[in-house]
Design an enzyme around this catalytic site. Sequence first.
Site, short mmCIF file in Angstrom:
data_model
loop_
_atom_site.label_atom_id
_atom_site.label_comp_id
_atom_site.label_asym_id
_atom_site.label_seq_id
_atom_site.Cartn_x
_atom_site.Cartn_y
_atom_site.Cartn_z
CB SER A 84 -0.85 -0.15 1.33
OG SER A 84 -2.02 0.98 1.00
CG HIS A 118 -4.35 -3.35 -0.12
ND1 HIS A 118 -3.88 -2.79 -1.04
CD2 HIS A 118 -4.06 -2.71 1.10
CE1 HIS A 118 -3.36 -1.52 -0.74
NE2 HIS A 118 -3.17 -1.76 0.63
CG ASP A 141 -5.94 -3.68 -3.68
OD1 ASP A 141 -6.79 -3.29 -2.94
OD2 ASP A 141 -4.87 -3.18 -3.53
#
Length: 453
Positions: free
Chosen positions: A167, A433, A374
Amino acid sequence: MLKTTIFLMFILGFAHGGVLNMPRQSSLDNVKSDWGYVTVRDDAHMFWWLFFQDPSYQPSFLTAIDPVPVVVWMQGGPGASGTGYGNFEELGPLDLDMNRRETSWTGLAHVLFVDNPVGSGYSYVSNTNAYTTDIDQIAADMVALLKGFYGKHPELTANPFYIFCESYGGKMAAATALALSKEIEAGNMNINLQGVGLGDGWISPMDSVNTWGEYLYETGLLDDTGLTAVNNAAQATQNAVNNGDWTRATNLWSLTESVVIRNTDNVDFYDILAPHHATTEYLIKTRNLTRLVPEELATGYALNVESYSTDPLDALMNGEVKTYLGIPDSVVWGGQSNAVFNAQAGDFMKPVIDTVDQLINTGMKVLVYNGQLDLIVDTPGQEQWMKKMQWSDLSSFMGKNWTPRYAAKGEDTGGFSKKLDNFQFWWVLKAGHMVPADAGEFMLYMLHDVITA
């Protein structure tokens, strides 16, 4: 001048290596680790936690790596904790229930978790002016932390060193890898930096935001009206970026997330196939997050920082783990995360595609990987920013066919990869994610492939 003094804190009962005498047995006694603080600047104290490679975790379907690499994990947010979330919920030797994790990366490598930027997790500032406000400051702090860490563990300097992340950690990892490369070239560091793995990385924020609508529409999670609403919100964010109003762009990014949530009955930004629980609204209401961050940022903070630290992780990190590590009573795990998030608002939406270009040009291995499910950093957005790179071999890379990949012979397709020279991209199927949590075996296979290739 950056300071790299390591605070062992014996006076406070701070020990290392898991040898602290505790009143009761802890599962942490069964893993070999070391930890410490580095003062990276005046009033800025960063925490690291190293878990040594453990042959008992060696994956049966992979060969051992020799020499054993050192892999540092950088979490997202900014403000989320690597020693907490990445460690106990994704790839450390123990899971959230303090049970053994069979897909721990410690089967292949020494794994170093860090709490960065300063103020995340157990890291803390003793003066509010010490929070970082841009990616260059974050990278400088990470260089200082690693100098302190290797000062404590000089026996590891020759081991291959890799940075992996998730991220917003992708943005931090790219900047850190480039800063380390420059320090090594200048003769200021002597470590064996080999590569960087950018997982679901926030490399080009607007390429993610601008593809949210179409991605959700094509997967049946938006109708035409919803698509228009999301695209309009994304365009407002793009306009702020075009005007160079970066703080406003961050606020509008958060508001765009709110528009997505309203039009999809709260789709999970980390996995579009996950149950549509009203977690974001719940967090904002029950924790009154608008007291911590501006109202426009409440959704962004709830999704990208607060969700990483909810119970039971918060209870574990401020309870058993804090006691075990001997963390000072004055330090609350995650207690400064809101300030970290706020401090980066003016830098959050800035792209770092040029940094990835520079990393490729150093010759180090550069890996980009992304989970198929994601949303927050969707794969279409990742593909869009890669096409904007200035890398001289980009057209040749884009013209290659991808290769199907399998964690082990006979298993279902785990993903696809494309590679040219020192750059590669991996599409990870059935993962959101948090790829190490969603596709643990495949992630080990990918890690092994990248390091041994």
